[in-house]
Design a protein around this motif. Structure first.
Motif, PDB file in Angstrom:
ATOM      1  N   LYS A  82       9.793 102.195 -18.052  1.00 25.84           N
ATOM      2  CA  LYS A  82       8.797 102.691 -17.114  1.00 25.84           C
ATOM      3  C   LYS A  82       9.208 104.050 -16.555  1.00 25.84           C
ATOM      4  O   LYS A  82       8.385 104.960 -16.453  1.00 25.84           O
ATOM      5  N   LEU A  83      10.480 104.198 -16.205  1.00 23.71           N
ATOM      6  CA  LEU A  83      10.965 105.501 -15.719  1.00 23.71           C
ATOM      7  C   LEU A  83      10.889 106.563 -16.807  1.00 23.71           C
ATOM      8  O   LEU A  83      10.542 107.712 -16.540  1.00 23.71           O
ATOM      9  N   GLY A  84      11.222 106.165 -18.032  1.00 27.17           N
ATOM     10  CA  GLY A  84      11.161 107.114 -19.145  1.00 27.17           C
ATOM     11  C   GLY A  84       9.745 107.622 -19.383  1.00 27.17           C
ATOM     12  O   GLY A  84       9.536 108.790 -19.711  1.00 27.17           O
ATOM     13  N   LEU A  88       8.003 112.744 -15.863  1.00 26.92           N
ATOM     14  CA  LEU A  88       7.389 114.019 -15.488  1.00 26.92           C
ATOM     15  C   LEU A  88       7.130 114.085 -13.989  1.00 26.92           C
ATOM     16  O   LEU A  88       7.199 115.154 -13.393  1.00 26.92           O
ATOM     17  N   SER A  89       6.874 112.941 -13.373  1.00 23.30           N
ATOM     18  CA  SER A  89       6.596 112.948 -11.939  1.00 23.30           C
ATOM     19  C   SER A  89       7.856 113.187 -11.114  1.00 23.30           C
ATOM     20  O   SER A  89       7.764 113.475  -9.926  1.00 23.30           O
ATOM     21  N   ILE A  93       8.738 120.876 -10.666  1.00 19.76           N
ATOM     22  CA  ILE A  93       7.801 121.860 -11.208  1.00 19.76           C
ATOM     23  C   ILE A  93       6.612 121.146 -11.854  1.00 19.76           C
ATOM     24  O   ILE A  93       5.452 121.476 -11.602  1.00 19.76           O
ATOM     25  N   LEU A  94       6.911 120.162 -12.689  1.00 17.74           N
ATOM     26  CA  LEU A  94       5.843 119.440 -13.377  1.00 17.74           C
ATOM     27  C   LEU A  94       5.071 118.510 -12.450  1.00 17.74           C
ATOM     28  O   LEU A  94       3.903 118.237 -12.685  1.00 17.74           O
ATOM     29  N   GLN A 102      -4.563 115.844 -11.477  1.00 17.04           N
ATOM     30  CA  GLN A 102      -5.188 114.640 -10.931  1.00 17.04           C
ATOM     31  C   GLN A 102      -6.243 114.997  -9.891  1.00 17.04           C
ATOM     32  O   GLN A 102      -7.308 114.378  -9.840  1.00 17.04           O
ATOM     33  N   LEU A 103      -5.980 116.009  -9.055  1.00 14.69           N
ATOM     34  CA  LEU A 103      -6.946 116.431  -8.048  1.00 14.69           C
ATOM     35  C   LEU A 103      -8.204 116.980  -8.701  1.00 14.69           C
ATOM     36  O   LEU A 103      -9.319 116.661  -8.292  1.00 14.69           O
ATOM     37  N   MET A 104      -8.021 117.787  -9.757  1.00 12.39           N
ATOM     38  CA  MET A 104      -9.190 118.327 -10.470  1.00 12.39           C
ATOM     39  C   MET A 104     -10.007 117.196 -11.100  1.00 12.39           C
ATOM     40  O   MET A 104     -11.238 117.212 -11.040  1.00 12.39           O
TER      41      MET A 104
END
Length: 137
Positions: A82-84, A88-89, A93-94, A102-104
């Motif tokens: 799950k972590l792998g 990215l979160s 930077i990412l 997600q906002l868009m």
């Protein structure tokens, strides 16, 4: 479990025979002979060992221990996967870029688009006009 049985009831893959000289264990095609004095001494030591709580409960403990280790390994492995998949979160930077995307996407939920199912010679001007009309509705 030791018991005396007739030859017809015998488990041919693993059985013992006793004589005045000793005990013979037959395992498949092999045979192991133990003198009677040595067998009695080993049996006495086995009975004394089984009186010690650790050795008496060893099989139950081992089964529980292996089960527990398997559960812990599976939990660890699932958390690692799950972590792998979500690493990215964790990158600063990412993470910002992912949150912006997600906002868009969230803002686009309320936007309605032009129906393009009947496109035949649809001029750009008419497309833009329909899009503007749909965005105000």
């Amino acid at each position: 479990m030791n018991m005396i049985v007739t030859y017809k009831e015998l488990d041919k893959s693993n059985f013992f025979t006793m004589s005045t000289k000793g005990v013979m264990q037959h395992i498949g095609s092999e045979a192991v002979f133990t003198s009677l004095d040595k067998w009695e001494a080993e049996y006495t030591m086995y009975c004394r060992l089984m009186q010690i709580k650790t050795f008496f409960h060893f099989r139950k403990w081992k089964g529980f221990y292996v089960w527990r280790k398997t559960i812990l390994y599976k939990k660890y492995h699932n958390a690692q996967k799950k972590l792998g998949n979500n690493m990215l979160s964790l990158n600063p930077i990412l993470r910002g870029a992912l949150l912006d995307i997600q906002l868009m996407c969230y803002k686009m939920i309320d936007v309605s688009f032009t129906d393009l199912s009947c496109i035949e010679n649809f001029w750009l001007f008419y497309f833009v006009e329909n899009q503007v009309i749909n965005s105000f509705n």
